[in-house]
Design a protein around this motif. Structure first.
Motif, short mmCIF file in Angstrom:
data_model
loop_
_atom_site.label_atom_id
_atom_site.label_comp_id
_atom_site.label_asym_id
_atom_site.label_seq_id
_atom_site.Cartn_x
_atom_site.Cartn_y
_atom_site.Cartn_z
N THR A 26 11.47 1.38 5.04
CA THR A 26 11.31 2.83 5.05
C THR A 26 9.88 3.27 5.31
OG1 THR A 26 11.02 2.89 2.66
CG2 THR A 26 13.27 3.21 3.51
N GLY A 27 8.93 2.36 5.18
CA GLY A 27 7.54 2.69 5.42
C GLY A 27 7.06 2.35 6.82
N ASP A 28 7.95 1.82 7.66
CA ASP A 28 7.58 1.51 9.04
C ASP A 28 7.17 2.80 9.75
OD1 ASP A 28 8.80 1.22 12.10
OD2 ASP A 28 7.78 -0.59 11.34
N PRO A 29 6.06 2.78 10.49
CA PRO A 29 5.59 4.02 11.13
C PRO A 29 6.63 4.74 11.99
CG PRO A 29 3.90 2.35 11.24
CD PRO A 29 5.13 1.69 10.69
N SER A 30 7.49 4.01 12.70
CA SER A 30 8.50 4.67 13.54
C SER A 30 9.56 5.37 12.68
CB SER A 30 9.15 3.68 14.50
OG SER A 30 9.82 2.66 13.80
N VAL A 31 9.91 4.79 11.53
CA VAL A 31 10.87 5.40 10.62
C VAL A 31 10.26 6.65 9.98
CG1 VAL A 31 12.19 5.06 8.48
CG2 VAL A 31 12.07 3.23 10.19
N PRO A 57 3.91 23.63 3.65
CA PRO A 57 4.17 22.24 4.02
C PRO A 57 5.42 21.72 3.31
CG PRO A 57 1.87 22.55 3.39
CD PRO A 57 2.59 23.82 3.05
N LEU A 58 6.18 20.91 4.04
CA LEU A 58 7.40 20.30 3.48
C LEU A 58 7.08 18.94 2.92
CD1 LEU A 58 9.91 21.09 6.37
CD2 LEU A 58 9.62 22.34 4.22
N SER A 59 7.78 18.57 1.88
CA SER A 59 7.66 17.23 1.31
C SER A 59 8.95 16.49 1.62
CB SER A 59 7.45 17.33 -0.21
OG SER A 59 7.38 16.05 -0.76
N VAL A 60 8.82 15.35 2.26
CA VAL A 60 9.98 14.55 2.67
C VAL A 60 10.05 13.30 1.80
CG1 VAL A 60 11.05 13.31 4.59
CG2 VAL A 60 9.76 15.41 5.03
N PRO A 61 11.19 13.06 1.15
CA PRO A 61 11.28 11.85 0.30
C PRO A 61 11.22 10.57 1.10
CG PRO A 61 13.35 13.11 0.26
CD PRO A 61 12.41 13.83 1.14
N THR A 95 4.99 12.85 3.68
CA THR A 95 5.80 11.89 2.92
C THR A 95 4.89 10.81 2.37
OG1 THR A 95 7.81 10.54 2.92
CG2 THR A 95 6.38 10.33 4.84
N VAL A 96 5.38 10.13 1.34
CA VAL A 96 4.66 9.00 0.75
C VAL A 96 5.61 7.82 0.76
CG1 VAL A 96 3.48 8.12 -1.29
CG2 VAL A 96 3.36 10.56 -0.74
N ARG A 97 5.19 6.76 1.44
CA ARG A 97 6.04 5.57 1.56
C ARG A 97 5.20 4.31 1.37
NH1 ARG A 97 10.65 7.04 5.26
NH2 ARG A 97 11.09 9.17 4.61
N GLY A 118 0.83 -1.20 0.00
CA GLY A 118 0.00 0.00 0.00
C GLY A 118 0.86 1.24 0.00
N LEU A 119 0.48 2.23 -0.78
CA LEU A 119 1.18 3.51 -0.83
C LEU A 119 0.51 4.43 0.18
CD1 LEU A 119 3.46 4.90 -2.40
CD2 LEU A 119 1.73 5.74 -3.97
N ILE A 120 1.24 4.78 1.25
CA ILE A 120 0.68 5.52 2.36
C ILE A 120 1.19 6.96 2.36
CG2 ILE A 120 0.41 5.62 4.87
CD1 ILE A 120 -0.83 3.12 3.62
N VAL A 121 0.25 7.91 2.35
CA VAL A 121 0.57 9.33 2.47
C VAL A 121 0.44 9.68 3.95
CG1 VAL A 121 -0.07 11.68 1.84
CG2 VAL A 121 -0.32 9.82 0.17
N THR A 122 1.54 10.13 4.55
CA THR A 122 1.55 10.46 5.97
C THR A 122 1.83 11.93 6.14
OG1 THR A 122 2.39 8.25 6.47
CG2 THR A 122 2.56 9.90 8.21
N ARG A 123 1.04 12.58 6.99
CA ARG A 123 1.20 14.01 7.26
C ARG A 123 1.40 14.19 8.76
NH1 ARG A 123 -1.94 18.20 9.14
NH2 ARG A 123 -3.71 16.82 9.38
#
Length: 178
Positions: free
Chosen positions: A149-154, A174-178, A141-143, A115-120
């Motif tokens: 790299t998509g682990d919630p703690s990371v 808003p900043l965009s984080v890779p 970020t989108v992970r 799943g592609l997750i957008v986190t704010r």
């Protein structure tokens, strides 16, 4: 003419600095009301913000009743489709299927769909005594879920650390984080 260009460029890179308003002190970290975010994710992001604040001149306190500042942490996660991830080698083995002059290489099974997750993450810091906002930062970020790299703690650490690098300067947006 060059003077005008230089002045315009200097104006673009200067952001208002809240340094005279935001002085080091005690800060409490509280969660914003968010019925769509799970308590576990909220705690993960609050912990990441606290760890980031420990590397600054601010001292996190467990209760908002005694701190100089309050940092309200808002987070949201939304799935926006799926992505394929796995073995990224260029010459990975696969099965070839063909029909006449049309040929198609099928994946070998080492790739997976995630799943592609957008986190704010949004952090709003205000004075406890009068609730006056002194700084706000937002990063997205989108992970891919289910990956390292998509682990919630990371993700929480990456977003929190990025926001803290701007503090106390006000962000241009808003900043965009890779």
């Amino acid at each position: 003419m060059y003077v005008l260009l230089f002045a315009a460029a200097a104006a673009l890179v200067q952001f208002p600095v809240a340094g005279s308003v935001v002085k080091p002190g005690t800060i409490a970290i509280v969660a914003a009301d968010s019925p769509t975010t799970s308590p576990a994710i909220t705690k993960t992001f609050m912990d990441a913000v606290q760890r980031t604040l420990l590397r600054t001149p601010f001292l996190p306190l467990p209760h908002a009743n005694h701190s100089l500042y309050v940092a309200k942490v808002e987070t949201s996660q939304t799935q926006r489709g799926v992505v394929r991830s796995g073995n990224d080698e260029l010459n990975r083995p696969g099965m070839a299927a063909g029909l006449g002059s049309l040929s198609l290489t099928l994946p070998s099974g080492k790739d997976q769909l995630h799943g592609l997750i957008v986190t704010r993450l949004k952090v709003t810091e205000s004075l406890r005594r009068d609730s006056r906002v002194v700084w706000t930062g937002q990063a997205t970020t989108v992970r891919a879920s289910g990956t390292r790299t998509g682990d919630p703690s990371v993700v929480a650490a990456a977003l929190s650390d990025t926001l803290r690098t701007w503090f106390p300067r006000q962000l241009p947006g808003p900043l965009s984080v890779p």
